[in-house]
Design a protein around this motif. Structure first.
Motif, short mmCIF file in Angstrom:
data_model
loop_
_atom_site.label_atom_id
_atom_site.label_comp_id
_atom_site.label_asym_id
_atom_site.label_seq_id
_atom_site.Cartn_x
_atom_site.Cartn_y
_atom_site.Cartn_z
N ILE A 94 1.07 -1.41 0.05
CA ILE A 94 -0.16 -0.35 -0.09
C ILE A 94 1.22 1.09 -0.09
N SER A 95 1.83 1.04 0.82
CA SER A 95 2.73 2.21 1.40
C SER A 95 3.03 2.73 -0.42
N CYS A 96 3.80 1.42 -1.51
CA CYS A 96 4.43 1.65 -2.59
C CYS A 96 3.89 2.30 -3.55
N ILE A 97 2.31 1.79 -3.66
CA ILE A 97 0.68 1.92 -4.31
C ILE A 97 1.58 3.57 -4.22
N THR A 98 1.34 4.35 -2.99
CA THR A 98 0.65 5.13 -2.92
C THR A 98 1.27 6.21 -2.51
N LEU A 99 2.98 6.06 -2.70
CA LEU A 99 4.03 6.43 -3.75
C LEU A 99 4.45 6.82 -5.21
N ILE A 100 3.95 5.62 -5.55
CA ILE A 100 3.54 5.83 -7.03
C ILE A 100 2.53 6.60 -7.36
N ALA A 101 2.00 6.54 -6.73
CA ALA A 101 0.33 7.73 -7.06
C ALA A 101 0.48 9.48 -6.91
N LEU A 102 1.03 9.23 -5.86
CA LEU A 102 1.85 10.70 -5.65
C LEU A 102 2.88 11.10 -6.76
N PHE A 103 3.84 10.43 -6.97
CA PHE A 103 4.41 10.79 -8.54
C PHE A 103 3.74 10.94 -9.29
#
Length: 152
Positions: A94-103
């Motif tokens: 979830i953290s990785c997906i959130t970080l990618i979505a933020l970028f």
């Protein structure tokens, strides 16, 4: 006062600068002060949002790094398939997906928005022997001497 988007306001700022010649700026210091006041107001208006985006980016990055560490040190990660290991570590996933979505949403531009605006203004102001700092304060450069000769 409403804060407009960086791109929209930058075009307005550039148009305001282009309309004033150097002679008008020297003759009418009031316009120059009004422009500086508006530029500093706009840059300071961006600061709270920029700070929030920076905090969000730091928190999500730390969560992703922590999740990645736990994912990598888990002995079961090497024994199961990639997708199974991600399924076993939902915090990292979830953290990785959130970080990618933020970028993808452009957080990398939002955390540096005031410096982008200042850099673009410096580019335009250079034509008028002026510059500005990161807060939007104008810096008047000395006028070039037309009588001095430069030798190549």
């Amino acid at each position: 006062m409403r804060c407009t988007g960086p791109g929209e306001r930058l075009h307005q700022v550039v148009d305001e600068i282009a309309m004033n010649s150097l002679e008008q700026a020297e003759g009418n210091n009031h316009d120059l002060k009004a422009f500086e006041r508006r530029l500093t107001e706009y840059v300071s208006c961006l600061q709270p949002a920029t700070g929030r985006w920076r905090m969000i980016l730091i928190v999500v990055s730390v969560c992703t790094a922590t999740g990645a560490w736990n994912w990598l040190i888990d002995p079961d990660t090497q024994k199961v398939s990639f997708f199974s290991s991600l399924w076993n570590h939902p915090f990292f996933t979830i953290s990785c997906i959130t970080l990618i979505a933020l970028f993808f949403a452009g957080i990398h531009k939002r955390v540096v928005a005031p410096s982008i605006i200042a850099a673009r203004c410096r580019t335009v102001l250079a034509e008028y022997n002026m510059s500005c700092d990161d807060t939007g304060k104008l810096i008047l450069k000395p006028r070039p001497n037309p009588h001095s000769k430069t030798f190549a």
